[in-house]
Enzyme design. Structure first.
Site, PDB file in Angstrom:
ATOM      1  N   LYS A 149       0.839  -1.207   0.000  1.00 43.48           N
ATOM      2  CA  LYS A 149       0.000   0.000   0.000  1.00 43.48           C
ATOM      3  C   LYS A 149       0.872   1.254   0.000  1.00 43.48           C
ATOM      4  CE  LYS A 149      -4.001  -2.070   0.344  1.00 43.48           C
ATOM      5  NZ  LYS A 149      -4.936  -2.145  -0.725  1.00 43.48           N
ATOM      6  N   LYS A 187      -3.483 -12.287  -8.268  1.00 41.46           N
ATOM      7  CA  LYS A 187      -4.728 -12.950  -7.881  1.00 41.46           C
ATOM      8  C   LYS A 187      -5.932 -12.124  -8.323  1.00 41.46           C
ATOM      9  CE  LYS A 187      -5.516 -10.878  -3.348  1.00 41.46           C
ATOM     10  NZ  LYS A 187      -6.918 -10.684  -3.069  1.00 41.46           N
ATOM     11  N   LYS A 190     -10.939  -7.443  -5.809  1.00 47.48           N
ATOM     12  CA  LYS A 190     -12.139  -6.633  -6.011  1.00 47.48           C
ATOM     13  C   LYS A 190     -11.896  -5.440  -6.911  1.00 47.48           C
ATOM     14  CE  LYS A 190     -14.374  -7.579  -1.635  1.00 47.48           C
ATOM     15  NZ  LYS A 190     -13.348  -7.213  -0.649  1.00 47.48           N
TER      16      LYS A 190
HETATM   17  P1  ADP Z   1     -10.169  -8.520  -1.998  1.00 42.61           P
HETATM   18  O1  ADP Z   1      -8.719  -8.908  -1.795  1.00 42.61           O
HETATM   19  O2  ADP Z   1     -10.683  -8.992  -3.290  1.00 42.61           O
HETATM   20  O3  ADP Z   1     -10.478  -7.088  -1.711  1.00 42.61           O
HETATM   21  P2  ADP Z   1     -10.949  -9.210   0.680  1.00 42.61           P
HETATM   22  O4  ADP Z   1      -9.643  -8.584   1.028  1.00 42.61           O
HETATM   23  O5  ADP Z   1     -12.137  -8.577   1.275  1.00 42.61           O
HETATM   24  O6  ADP Z   1     -11.019  -9.295  -0.911  1.00 42.61           O
HETATM   25  O7  ADP Z   1     -10.918 -10.745   1.011  1.00 42.61           O
HETATM   26  C1  ADP Z   1     -11.994 -11.493   1.543  1.00 42.61           C
HETATM   27  C2  ADP Z   1     -11.621 -12.949   1.564  1.00 42.61           C
HETATM   28  O8  ADP Z   1     -11.411 -13.445   0.227  1.00 42.61           O
HETATM   29  C3  ADP Z   1     -10.311 -13.256   2.309  1.00 42.61           C
HETATM   30  O9  ADP Z   1     -10.472 -14.460   3.011  1.00 42.61           O
HETATM   31  C4  ADP Z   1      -9.302 -13.406   1.197  1.00 42.61           C
HETATM   32  O10 ADP Z   1      -8.223 -14.236   1.575  1.00 42.61           O
HETATM   33  C5  ADP Z   1     -10.137 -14.057   0.129  1.00 42.61           C
HETATM   34  N1  ADP Z   1      -9.586 -13.792  -1.218  1.00 42.61           N
HETATM   35  C6  ADP Z   1      -9.532 -12.613  -1.878  1.00 42.61           C
HETATM   36  N2  ADP Z   1      -8.993 -12.762  -3.118  1.00 42.61           N
HETATM   37  C7  ADP Z   1      -8.688 -14.088  -3.232  1.00 42.61           C
HETATM   38  C8  ADP Z   1      -8.132 -14.889  -4.281  1.00 42.61           C
HETATM   39  N3  ADP Z   1      -7.819 -14.385  -5.465  1.00 42.61           N
HETATM   40  N4  ADP Z   1      -7.958 -16.210  -4.054  1.00 42.61           N
HETATM   41  C9  ADP Z   1      -8.319 -16.763  -2.856  1.00 42.61           C
HETATM   42  N5  ADP Z   1      -8.866 -16.072  -1.850  1.00 42.61           N
HETATM   43  C10 ADP Z   1      -9.056 -14.752  -2.013  1.00 42.61           C
END
Ligand code: ADP
Ligand code: TRP
Length: 332
Positions: free
Chosen positions: A113, A195, A198
């Site tokens: 970040k 990966k 969002k």
């Molecule tokens: P993002 O990273 O998309 O903003 P969050 O940080 O809110 O999503 O993550 C919510 C949950 O989804 C967490 O348990 C995170 O480990 C899981 N997660 C997010 N992206 C992935 C991914 N590409 N593969 C596996 N798990 C993921």
């Protein structure tokens, strides 16, 4: 024997995607029948990037709706908004006294970040893992279903729990990241770089809200090449990723057929992607449709959140009372 306690949260920062589903929600749905589960929308965590106040409600409703559409049953679990449980920020404050600036600055997600948003390196970002530890420890959680990217944060929660215990007396159990198959999941993005997430890689992330055509377009654009020329050759990452995605949503026999075709150099990636696209559409469509219906039913979402908050606060207030007593905050 009382059931083990499970805690996990998802930030309300946009549409949920296949990574959230297979990294987290897929496990939630299975765990709800076996454990005592607390699942929440991490709306405080979303404030690090200063979202427009007008957007908060819809963002939170969307996460609730997409969780329920994915199979979470609010009668079996506590499904709530983080900000409805004031005991969480109270525990966060207590744990902040046990967290060191040096260790927080070393966290890879924080360093990322600092690199990507140098103009907004606020203290909330630095103490993000402390708030996450408070989320988990407030229910004395032991199993934390998350994707691979959150493993280190859970390890930090474990350290903070141990630090609290050694200073004030044994109270918090050690939380551990959890996935049913032992290995934590990382769903790759369709462009083979990083990966699914969002807000980044929007065109190579499959969202639960995507319509059929967008799903097909995104899958068809996934990176491939001219195919292997030697039998049983090693797979490039981006081809492995397509297999991994197929493994998540397609019939295992179909995945095997393509694997054999890869090994004997007869694979046609165009056909494989068409198959994957149709299987994705079949998988995502019912979730999208149900989530949309629910998002428009504010009354139902509000009822879910209120009931969830009540269940969560019951457990949270018991934890905070004991934490205060152990720290010595009891004056009359
Ligand atoms: P993002 O990273 O998309 O903003 P969050 O940080 O809110 O999503 O993550 C919510 C949950 O989804 C967490 O348990 C995170 O480990 C899981 N997660 C997010 N992206 C992935 C991914 N590409 N593969 C596996 N798990 C993921
Ligand atoms: N930090 C997690 C993420 O970015 C979301 C989260 C917040 C969480 N609090 C949590 C996950 C507690 C598990 C447990 O993905």
């Amino acid at each position: 024997m009382s059931k083990e306690i499970v805690v996990s949260g998802i930030r309300s920062t946009g549409n949920l995607h296949l990574g959230n589903y297979f990294g987290a929600m897929h496990n939630y749905v299975r765990m709800q029948d076996e454990f005592n589960c607390y699942f929440f929308v991490a709306d405080y965590h979303s404030l690090t990037t200063h979202p427009d106040p007008k957007d908060l409600r819809a963002n939170v409703y969307r996460v609730v709706a997409e969780n329920v559409a994915s199979g979470l049953n609010p009668d079996k679990v506590a499904l709530y908004a983080q900000s409805d449980v004031p005991e969480i920020p109270e525990l966060y404050l207590m744990l902040n006294m046990l967290a060191y600036k040096g260790e927080l600055e070393k966290v890879p997600t924080f360093k990322d970040k600092v690199r990507t948003q140098p103009d907004n390196v606020n203290a909330g970002l630095l103490t993000y893992p402390v708030l996450m530890a408070a989320d988990i420890l407030i229910h004395r959680g032991v199993k934390v279903p998350v994707g691979k990217d959150q493993e280190q944060h859970v390890e930090m929660a474990r350290n903070f729990a141990n630090r609290f215990n050694s200073r004030y007396g044994e109270f918090f159990p050690e939380p551990h990241a959890f996935n049913y198959n032992d290995k934590l999941v990382k769903v790759p993005s369709l462009d083979g770089a990083g990966k699914m997430s969002k807000s980044e890689n929007v065109n190579s992330t499959l969202y639960l809200a995507d319509d059929d055509d967008s799903i097909r377009k995104k899958v068809m654009k996934a990176k491939t090449d001219a195919g292997p020329t030697e039998h049983n050759s090693e797979m490039p990452d981006y081809i492995q990723n397509i297999f991994q995605l197929m493994h998540l949503v397609s019939n295992p026999a179909i995945v095997d057929t393509y694997r054999s075709a890869y090994n004997n150099c007869t694979i046609r990636y165009g056909d494989m992607k068409k198959q994957l696209a149709e299987d994705m559409v079949t998988f995502i469509r019912p979730i999208r449709e149900q989530a949309l219906d629910l998002q428009n039913n504010a009354e139902k979402i509000q009822r879910i959140l209120k009931e969830g908050a009540e269940k969560a606060r019951e457990s949270a207030s018991a934890t905070i009372a004991e934490a205060r007593r152990l720290i010595g905050i009891h004056y009359y």
